[in-house]
Scaffold this active site. Structure first.
Site, PDB file in Angstrom:
ATOM      1  N   ARG A 193       8.884  36.237 -44.863  1.00  8.87           N
ATOM      2  CA  ARG A 193       8.055  36.616 -46.010  1.00  8.87           C
ATOM      3  C   ARG A 193       8.884  36.852 -47.260  1.00  8.87           C
ATOM      4  NH1 ARG A 193       4.977  41.240 -42.966  1.00  8.87           N
ATOM      5  NH2 ARG A 193       7.114  41.392 -42.269  1.00  8.87           N
ATOM      6  N   LYS A 208      12.950  39.913 -26.616  1.00 10.97           N
ATOM      7  CA  LYS A 208      12.367  41.101 -25.997  1.00 10.97           C
ATOM      8  C   LYS A 208      11.943  42.063 -27.103  1.00 10.97           C
ATOM      9  CE  LYS A 208      14.596  44.962 -24.509  1.00 10.97           C
ATOM     10  NZ  LYS A 208      15.599  45.897 -24.980  1.00 10.97           N
ATOM     11  N   HIS A 231      19.305  39.102 -22.733  1.00 13.14           N
ATOM     12  CA  HIS A 231      20.699  38.764 -23.064  1.00 13.14           C
ATOM     13  C   HIS A 231      21.677  39.120 -21.941  1.00 13.14           C
ATOM     14  CE1 HIS A 231      21.121  42.960 -24.427  1.00 13.14           C
ATOM     15  NE2 HIS A 231      22.417  42.774 -24.352  1.00 13.14           N
ATOM     16  N   LYS A 233      25.480  37.001 -20.022  1.00 11.85           N
ATOM     17  CA  LYS A 233      26.833  37.544 -19.818  1.00 11.85           C
ATOM     18  C   LYS A 233      27.492  36.818 -18.647  1.00 11.85           C
ATOM     19  CE  LYS A 233      25.435  42.138 -21.445  1.00 11.85           C
ATOM     20  NZ  LYS A 233      26.197  42.604 -22.586  1.00 11.85           N
ATOM     21  N   GLU A 283      25.681  54.215 -21.850  1.00 14.74           N
ATOM     22  CA  GLU A 283      26.085  53.957 -23.234  1.00 14.74           C
ATOM     23  C   GLU A 283      26.520  55.261 -23.873  1.00 14.74           C
ATOM     24  OE1 GLU A 283      23.521  51.459 -25.755  1.00 14.74           O
ATOM     25  OE2 GLU A 283      22.497  50.954 -23.906  1.00 14.74           O
ATOM     26  N   ASP A 293      13.222  50.010 -22.066  1.00 15.06           N
ATOM     27  CA  ASP A 293      14.247  49.389 -22.908  1.00 15.06           C
ATOM     28  C   ASP A 293      15.304  48.653 -22.084  1.00 15.06           C
ATOM     29  OD1 ASP A 293      15.495  48.967 -25.479  1.00 15.06           O
ATOM     30  OD2 ASP A 293      17.025  50.415 -24.863  1.00 15.06           O
ATOM     31  N   HIS A 306      16.784  44.129 -18.312  1.00 15.82           N
ATOM     32  CA  HIS A 306      18.185  43.829 -17.966  1.00 15.82           C
ATOM     33  C   HIS A 306      18.557  44.274 -16.544  1.00 15.82           C
ATOM     34  CE1 HIS A 306      18.171  43.132 -22.157  1.00 15.82           C
ATOM     35  NE2 HIS A 306      18.438  44.346 -22.555  1.00 15.82           N
ATOM     36  N   LYS A 366      21.541  56.769 -22.445  1.00  8.76           N
ATOM     37  CA  LYS A 366      22.270  56.838 -23.717  1.00  8.76           C
ATOM     38  C   LYS A 366      23.045  58.153 -23.735  1.00  8.76           C
ATOM     39  CE  LYS A 366      19.776  53.500 -26.045  1.00  8.76           C
ATOM     40  NZ  LYS A 366      20.450  52.215 -26.207  1.00  8.76           N
TER      41      LYS A 366
HETATM   42  C1  BG6 Z   1      19.129  46.204 -25.710  1.00 10.18           C
HETATM   43  C2  BG6 Z   1      18.522  47.577 -25.796  1.00 10.18           C
HETATM   44  O1  BG6 Z   1      18.244  45.297 -25.119  1.00 10.18           O
HETATM   45  O2  BG6 Z   1      20.324  46.268 -24.947  1.00 10.18           O
HETATM   46  C3  BG6 Z   1      19.497  48.573 -26.400  1.00 10.18           C
HETATM   47  O3  BG6 Z   1      17.355  47.527 -26.604  1.00 10.18           O
HETATM   48  C4  BG6 Z   1      20.797  48.558 -25.630  1.00 10.18           C
HETATM   49  O4  BG6 Z   1      18.965  49.887 -26.429  1.00 10.18           O
HETATM   50  C5  BG6 Z   1      21.314  47.130 -25.488  1.00 10.18           C
HETATM   51  O5  BG6 Z   1      21.740  49.349 -26.345  1.00 10.18           O
HETATM   52  C6  BG6 Z   1      22.515  47.100 -24.558  1.00 10.18           C
HETATM   53  O6  BG6 Z   1      23.099  45.832 -24.577  1.00 10.18           O
HETATM   54  P1  BG6 Z   1      24.640  45.645 -24.249  1.00 10.18           P
HETATM   55  O7  BG6 Z   1      24.832  44.177 -24.205  1.00 10.18           O
HETATM   56  O8  BG6 Z   1      25.385  46.310 -25.380  1.00 10.18           O
HETATM   57  O9  BG6 Z   1      24.880  46.339 -22.956  1.00 10.18           O
END
Ligand code: BG6
Length: 512
Positions: free
Chosen positions: A49, A157, A187, A191, A225, A244, A249, A350
């Site tokens: 946009r 996602k 994603h 990896k 994390e 999340d 994942h 987290k």
């Molecule tokens: C994302 C989440 O899909 O993956 C995030 O929304 C998370 O909250 C991230 O931090 C982690 O990805 P990676 O590759 O850094 O482990």
């Protein structure tokens, strides 16, 4: 290098001025161009946009992209600015797309792209179906028969918010695209270390015969994390750790650990087995089941390395009385012959002491224990597959301690991915994008995989939301709620990994 170079094509990027484009897609595209893995005629048509000219768009995503290093920005702009085009939507994504179609066909003609189009939706999921519908009405989905033309769609996602919403998105997309044209990004599957799980399992005669409940006592997956939610509080507070990370994942990782050997390495064979693996997870359905087998927590303010770190509820965009989890642990079993009786423990959080993702396989002890272990040494063989950082594999096993008698002690045998100095390892987005450009869906989630994962997660979220479950606070920078070790049934506790693969349990670098 063993990668297939992608044919020239047009990448039509919806949500082109968004953060994800600059953060993930552009750096991945630049690296693919640099490695000559994308044909030089390929063009990226940003759609959004914000009103940009072609040059302004290239300036934004290349020259001013803070996710590229300073040197790369300038070189990329000089080398590739002409590959970037832009189309401004007059009102929003719900416009009529005839003008967009005109631009697509003109670009196709100029660069001889022969109808090869990859549509990439980096937009909120509630727009996916509307975008697909408008592409169809504008004639952008009609493939030329018998030619090399194709239409593919990549979606980001979150893929839904629940089983119902995920199904609705799938049904919506299936009205316009066939399943084999849809690429759902997770994603983690991009990896290298996640893909290596399949090779470790199925190409090693020392592991595959032992990969079952006869020999494996328990399986543990940790995703930790050190960071908090940072500026994503608004999104995260409506999402939580289970949606999340766990639904997508981590259940993808679980499916790779649990699955039976696929018939071949073809995309369909591998994904069929992954679906069956997710189907075999024993659901947690009753309140009692969920309360016994899940644990949730939220980080509270604390001091890390002498600095005050805010609690989750103080983060920007988070409700003052929020009951969103930043820590989630789930214990479950798998109902099939291979995994009968082996518990799986998966946790994600987290604001942990360090950032790490790893899979730990605890093997059972030999039935006959002849030798004594020295104090402090575990008697179990442990296989650690480190997804990130310090990617590698660690096997812990017993050897004789030098000296008199037969005392055993545990030692490490380790392999590190970075020892492959002569090999180019593609980063997750780079790999996934290249696969989509080549039409290979192996590392993308199929509709049923996403739905099966939601089927498992939905009842847990519903019970958690009924507020019958305690939400435990844990100080930022610690390994989660106080009782997290008691969550492991029987003797044993979580392996709390350090920054380095061989760090011993509970030894780690406390930093943020
Ligand atoms: C994302 C989440 O899909 O993956 C995030 O929304 C998370 O909250 C991230 O931090 C982690 O990805 P990676 O590759 O850094 O482990």
């Amino acid at each position: 290098m063993s990668f297939t170079k992608a044919d020239s094509q047009l990448i039509v990027l919806f949500g082109a001025s968004g953060d994800l484009t600059s953060r993930k897609l552009i750096p991945a595209l630049i690296r693919l161009f640099d490695s000559d893995l994308i044909s030089q005629n390929t063009r990226i048509l940003g759609v959004g946009r914000s009103p940009f000219s072609n040059e302004e768009f290239a300036t934004k995503v290349l020259l001013e992209n803070e996710h590229l290093s300073k040197d790369v920005r300038k070189i990329s702009f000089d080398n590739y600015a002409d590959r970037f085009l832009y189309f401004t939507l007059e009102k929003d994504y719900l416009d009529d797309y005839s003008a967009l179609a005109k631009k697509v066909f003109e670009t196709d003609k100029t660069f001889s792209l022969e109808g090869r189009y990859l549509f990439y939706c980096s937009t909120p999921p509630n727009l996916y179906e509307s975008i697909a519908e408008r592409l169809k009405s504008a004639g952008l989905l009609d493939e030329h028969k018998g030619s090399t033309s194709f239409r593919r769609l990549v979606v980001e996602k979150p893929f839904g918010y629940s089983l119902g919403t995920a199904k609705a998105i799938n049904e919506g997309l299936h009205r316009y695209f066939k399943e084999e044209q849809i690429f759902r990004i997770d994603h983690y599957l991009g990896k290298e270390t996640v893909q290596n799980l399949l090779v470790t399992r199925f190409s090693n005669s020392i592991f595959e015969p032992l990969w079952n409940s006869k020999f494996i006592e328990r399986v543990e997956i940790t995703n930790a994390e050190a960071d908090g939610v940072a500026l994503r509080g608004g999104y995260y507070d409506h999402t939580g750790a289970l949606r999340d990370m766990f639904q997508n994942h981590l259940l993808q990782l679980v499916s790779l650990v649990v699955m039976e050997p696929p018939q071949s390495e073809s995309s369909e064979d591998i994904r069929n087995e992954k679906v069956k693996a997710l189907e075999a997870l024993r659901p947690l359905l009753t309140g009692e089941d969920i309360e016994r087998n899940t644990l949730r927590g939220q980080y509270t303010a604390s001091r890390i390395n002498g600095s005050l770190v805010e609690g989750y509820r103080e983060e920007q965009g988070v409700a003052e009385q929020s009951l969103t989890e930043t820590y989630a642990a789930v214990r479950f079993f798998v109902d099939n012959e291979r995994w009968k009786g082996t518990p799986f423990y998966v946790r994600t959080a987290k604001r942990m002491p360090t950032t790490v993702t790893e899979l730990v396989i605890y093997f059972k002890r030999p039935e006959q224990q002849i030798f004594q272990y020295s104090a402090g040494h575990s008697k179990k063989n442990i296989l650690v597959i480190r997804i990130q950082p310090n990617e590698g594999i660690l096997l812990k096993f017993g050897v004789k301690q030098p000296g008199q008698g037969f005392k055993a002690q545990q030692v490490n045998m380790d392999f590190y991915y970075d020892s492959f100095t002569d090999r180019k390892v593609l980063q997750a987005y780079e790999r996934l994008l290249l696969d989509a450009l080549n039409g290979d869906a192996t590392l993308y989630a199929r509709a049923e995989e996403v739905e099966k994962a939601w089927e498992f997660v939905d009842p847990i979220i519903a019970h958690w939301n009924s507020q019958n479950m305690p939400m435990h606070g844990y100080p930022a920078g610690t390994w989660g709620p106080k009782m997290s070790n008691e969550f492991i049934e029987g003797p044993g506790y979580w392996r709390n990994p350090g920054e380095h693969l061989t760090d011993d349990e509970n030894y780690c670098v406390i930093s943020s």
